[in-house]
Design a protein around this motif. Structure first.
Motif, PDB file in Angstrom:
ATOM      1  N   ALA A 371       0.895  -1.053   0.107  1.00 59.77           N
ATOM      2  CA  ALA A 371      -0.110   0.189   0.207  1.00 59.77           C
ATOM      3  C   ALA A 371       0.948   1.177   0.013  1.00 59.77           C
ATOM      4  N   TRP A 372       2.128   1.372   0.514  1.00 56.05           N
ATOM      5  CA  TRP A 372       2.988   2.457   0.725  1.00 56.05           C
ATOM      6  C   TRP A 372       3.562   2.598  -0.767  1.00 56.05           C
ATOM      7  N   SER A 373       3.955   1.376  -1.299  1.00 59.23           N
ATOM      8  CA  SER A 373       4.772   1.709  -2.449  1.00 59.23           C
ATOM      9  C   SER A 373       4.023   1.647  -3.561  1.00 59.23           C
ATOM     10  N   ARG A 374       2.740   1.493  -3.537  1.00 55.94           N
ATOM     11  CA  ARG A 374       1.901   1.410  -5.019  1.00 55.94           C
ATOM     12  C   ARG A 374       0.521   1.928  -4.609  1.00 55.94           C
ATOM     13  N   PRO A 375       0.515   3.292  -3.782  1.00 62.80           N
ATOM     14  CA  PRO A 375      -0.804   3.746  -3.496  1.00 62.80           C
ATOM     15  C   PRO A 375      -1.845   4.221  -4.311  1.00 62.80           C
ATOM     16  N   GLU A 376      -1.488   4.252  -5.709  1.00 59.38           N
ATOM     17  CA  GLU A 376      -2.302   4.799  -6.739  1.00 59.38           C
ATOM     18  C   GLU A 376      -2.954   3.666  -7.193  1.00 59.38           C
ATOM     19  N   GLU A 377      -2.653   2.485  -6.844  1.00 58.79           N
ATOM     20  CA  GLU A 377      -3.526   1.313  -7.417  1.00 58.79           C
ATOM     21  C   GLU A 377      -4.280   0.560  -6.429  1.00 58.79           C
ATOM     22  N   MET A 378      -4.335   1.165  -5.121  1.00 63.65           N
ATOM     23  CA  MET A 378      -5.109   0.507  -3.817  1.00 63.65           C
ATOM     24  C   MET A 378      -6.052   1.266  -3.761  1.00 63.65           C
ATOM     25  N   LEU A 379      -6.980   0.926  -2.710  1.00 56.38           N
ATOM     26  CA  LEU A 379      -8.387   1.324  -2.477  1.00 56.38           C
ATOM     27  C   LEU A 379      -8.242   2.561  -1.382  1.00 56.38           C
ATOM     28  N   GLY A 380      -7.109   2.476  -0.886  1.00 54.46           N
ATOM     29  CA  GLY A 380      -6.800   3.913   0.122  1.00 54.46           C
ATOM     30  C   GLY A 380      -7.554   3.715   1.144  1.00 54.46           C
ATOM     31  N   ARG A 381      -8.723   4.507   1.612  1.00 57.25           N
ATOM     32  CA  ARG A 381      -9.515   4.413   2.745  1.00 57.25           C
ATOM     33  C   ARG A 381     -10.520   3.559   2.849  1.00 57.25           C
ATOM     34  N   VAL A 400      -7.936  -5.421   5.800  1.00 56.65           N
ATOM     35  CA  VAL A 400      -7.071  -5.469   4.593  1.00 56.65           C
ATOM     36  C   VAL A 400      -7.600  -4.731   3.551  1.00 56.65           C
ATOM     37  N   THR A 401      -6.907  -4.180   2.915  1.00 52.33           N
ATOM     38  CA  THR A 401      -7.148  -3.364   1.451  1.00 52.33           C
ATOM     39  C   THR A 401      -6.720  -4.233   0.564  1.00 52.33           C
ATOM     40  N   GLY A 402      -7.041  -3.608  -0.720  1.00 53.59           N
ATOM     41  CA  GLY A 402      -6.785  -4.121  -2.114  1.00 53.59           C
ATOM     42  C   GLY A 402      -6.668  -3.298  -3.192  1.00 53.59           C
ATOM     43  N   PHE A 403      -6.912  -3.868  -4.437  1.00 57.13           N
ATOM     44  CA  PHE A 403      -6.751  -2.885  -5.632  1.00 57.13           C
ATOM     45  C   PHE A 403      -7.964  -2.203  -5.736  1.00 57.13           C
ATOM     46  N   SER A 404      -7.729  -1.005  -6.225  1.00 58.93           N
ATOM     47  CA  SER A 404      -9.013  -0.150  -6.616  1.00 58.93           C
ATOM     48  C   SER A 404      -9.584  -0.512  -7.977  1.00 58.93           C
ATOM     49  N   PRO A 405     -10.847  -0.833  -8.252  1.00 54.46           N
ATOM     50  CA  PRO A 405     -11.104  -1.012  -9.805  1.00 54.46           C
ATOM     51  C   PRO A 405     -10.585  -0.206 -10.732  1.00 54.46           C
TER      52      PRO A 405
END
Length: 666
Positions: A371-381, A400-405
């Motif tokens: 999540a730290w290294s690829r925040p733009e790909e993740m769901l964030g909040r 846990v969080t995951g990929f943002s669609p």
């Protein structure tokens, strides 16, 4: 409901009307919709916010020009390639494959590219712009193809890696123990070993040891390295020293051993390490920077704001100043990567046709490396979980969080592909946890209740195609954990893609009867249990009920007496299906279970090691943290001892004999 808000929600993939686990219709309210939209990054407070958010989605889903197309287009062999946006008929394009060969063509009358015959990744040149094109095979690699001319009915083991035992293992299962198990399993006619996740965790927080809440799925857990056999003494006392992993002690000792090996690295070794770092690129370097910063500053949420930005000058300066620590963590990754690949070679060398089946967790810790290294790909909040059902009246939030669609599309599925490749390193197969997430995930705003979440759609077709492509490239079978609430026809789509489901003994039933072996679904891997469910011996004795009663985990309105009575009835029913007496001894039950899954039409069956050894306790009890020793139980026998134990031999024989019989009827 506000119609423009509803239009935005639908455009963002939010499922407004849905059915719960009992097929009862449900509908989201506006507050929930707004919370999830905000979590996805779409403002919706005012009409202007909604219009701007709709426009952003439109640009992503239907770009006006090639310059606005996403980085990756995903297609399938033998089919015209649909483009992200309109292109005039007759426009020239060029495709370049991974070997540098070129194909030329023209956009057809429907605005699509001509069908491509060979799967792979291509560079597309069109209207002066370049994009990547992924062309997938129709289906994933299957067991029959891997079988070649040999029997296509395969059998294997389900393995909790941390639970394995060997002499001088330091208190935890490791790659050497796994390698020995691979050799003994292959010598006994088995073809696969489905292992627990080996994702990187948090070395400076050893108390965070759940394999399904990793820091990243792009790196491995060096605790499984056998770098320098270490003393097996434990800080624990009494029976726990033998039966449970002491992660604090194990972590300290294993990292000290890795430090010694790193300090003793030869010049040739350093050159090989540097080559590994160059090949692995920024993905590896960022993870190692994360580890070095965590060592110096503690958990990520306590870092200064500039250190929380992976691209900041502060991170670059720190990484340069602490270059040796970054190099050490790269060394640890190099070691475990080499060892996992060596285990797979030992498995294949011993006759296994699949070897290791890795496990990919559904998400990552929101304050971890990925999540730290690829925040733009993740769901964030947003957090991943599940809606309320008959087992969890308040739903679940899995932490846990995951990929943002939209992040998947916008960044060319780069993180998803990288995750697949990392997990398939040194493996002949992959199990995908909660595979329903390829189609939709229950997403919950940070700090909200699981009841305030919503199902959000994912680009299922592209994800399935990319899995098929990586499966084909790695010659790896794919298994999807499809247990729980599954949408209608989703399993059929998995089957069309060549992804095997899971046929678990406890769930293969019709009301009061258990399914005969011959009637198991041929599209699923048959198995006695999973890490979250009772063992055969434990189920028969009601150990899972003992735990749930003791911890007050029964459902609303359920009583211990009712649960005990239901179990007695289920024991009668399963004994009838097995063709044994309900009061048969433990060994008879265990052999019957092994024979039962072996006799199914499933192309692959998996016997859990706990059931091979006749253990009563399950590895994990969902819904608990410290109340139950989750992810800590060690096996009572070493991998060198277990295959010389009469009961183990009998259970293996029961399964493999049944497999041979099932293969004759294919």
């Amino acid at each position: 409901m506000n119609q423009t808000l509803k239009s935005l929600a639908e455009a963002a993939g939010i499922v407004i009307d849905w059915q719960d686990s009992q097929d009862r219709p449900q509908q989201l309210d506006e507050t929930t919709i707004k919370g999830v939209l905000e979590g996805l990054g779409y403002r919706c407070d005012t009409s202007k916010d909604i219009r701007e958010s709709l426009a952003a989605i439109e640009r992503l889903q239907a770009p006006e020009s090639v310059a606005d197309w996403p980085p990756l287009i995903v297609g399938e062999i033998g089919q015209s390639i649909e483009l992200p946006g309109a292109v005039a008929e007759g426009v020239d394009y060029t495709l370049t494959d991974e070997n540098g060969r070129t194909l030329e063509g023209q956009v057809d009358a429907t605005g699509q590219l001509e069908a491509v015959a060979e799967p792979g990744y291509y560079q597309l040149q069109i209207e002066g712009k370049r994009r990547r094109l992924a062309v997938a095979p129709h289906r994933c690699m299957d067991v029959a193809t891997l079988a070649g001319d040999g029997p296509s009915s395969m059998a294997g083991l389900g393995v909790q890696l941390y639970s394995l035992r060997r002499d001088s293992d330091g208190g935890i299962g490791d790659c050497e123990a796994l390698g020995r198990l691979a050799e003994r399993a292959g010598q006994n006619g088995l073809d696969a070993m489905a292992i627990s996740p080996v994702h990187a965790l948090f070395p400076h927080q050893p108390e965070r040891f759940s394999p399904y809440s990793p820091s990243t799925r792009l790196a491995f857990n060096p605790l499984y390295s056998n770098a320098g056999d270490i003393a097996s003494g434990s800080a624990a006392t009494g029976d726990d020293a033998l039966s449970l992993v002491d992660y604090d002690h194990v972590s300290r000792m294993r990292w000290q051993a890795l430090e010694r090996d790193f300090a003793a690295l030869s010049e040739t070794g350093r050159q090989a390490l540097n080559a590994f770092r160059r090949e692995s690129g920024e993905t590896l370097e960022n993870h190692c920077r994360f580890e070095a910063i965590s060592e110096a500053l503690g958990p990520m949420h306590t870092w200064p704001s500039d250190m929380q930005d992976v691209k900041s000058e502060a991170v670059a300066d720190f990484s340069q100043e602490h270059g040796d620590r970054v190099a050490f963590y790269a060394f640890a990754q190099w070691q475990i990567a080499l060892e996992l690949a060596a285990v797979q070679q030992r498995a294949i060398g011993a006759g296994q046709r699949i070897g290791l089946i890795a496990d990919i967790a559904v998400g990552v810790d929101p304050h971890g490396s990925q999540a730290w290294s690829r925040p733009e790909e993740m769901l964030g909040r947003l957090r991943i979980g599940s809606p309320p059902d008959d087992f969890n009246a308040n739903g679940q939030e899995w932490g846990v969080t995951g990929f943002s669609p939209q992040g998947l599309i916008e960044y060319g599925f780069d993180g998803f592909i990288a995750t697949l490749r990392a997990c398939l390193h040194g493996a002949g197969g992959l199990r995908i946890d909660h595979i329903m997430g390829l189609s939709r995930l229950w997403l919950i705003p940070e700090g909200a209740s699981p009841t305030e979440g919503a199902y959000v759609r994912y680009p299922e077709q592209s994800l399935l195609r990319l899995i098929a492509l990586e499966s084909w490239r790695h010659r790896a079978v794919i298994i999807g954990e499809d247990l729980g609430t599954v949408e209608p026809a989703f399993r059929e789509r998995l089957d069309q893609s060549g992804i095997l489901g899971m046929g678990v003994l406890w769930f293969e039933r019709e009301e009061e009867t258990f399914t005969p072996a011959k009637d198991y679904p041929a599209r699923a891997v048959a198995m006695t249990s999973t890490h979250d469910l009772p063992t055969v011996a434990g189920w028969r004795l009601g150990r899972d009920l003992d735990w749930r009663i003791e911890l007050d985990m029964l459902g609303e309105g359920e009583t211990p007496a009712q649960q005990r009575k239901m179990r007695e009835q289920d024991i009668l029913a399963l004994a009838e299906t097995f063709g044994i007496a309900p009061d048969a001894d433990r060994d008879t039950w265990l052999e019957a279970a092994a024979h039962h899954i072996g006799a199914t039409p499933s192309p692959l069956v998996l016997l859990q090691l706990e059931d091979l050894l006749g253990l009563e306790e399950q590895p994990n009890l969902p819904g608990t943290l410290d109340e139950h020793p989750n992810w800590r139980r060690r096996l009572p026998l070493t991998v060198d001892e277990m295959f010389d134990t009469p009961g183990v031999v009998a259970r293996l024989r029961a399964m493999t004999t049944a497999r041979a019989g099932a293969g004759q009827h294919e």
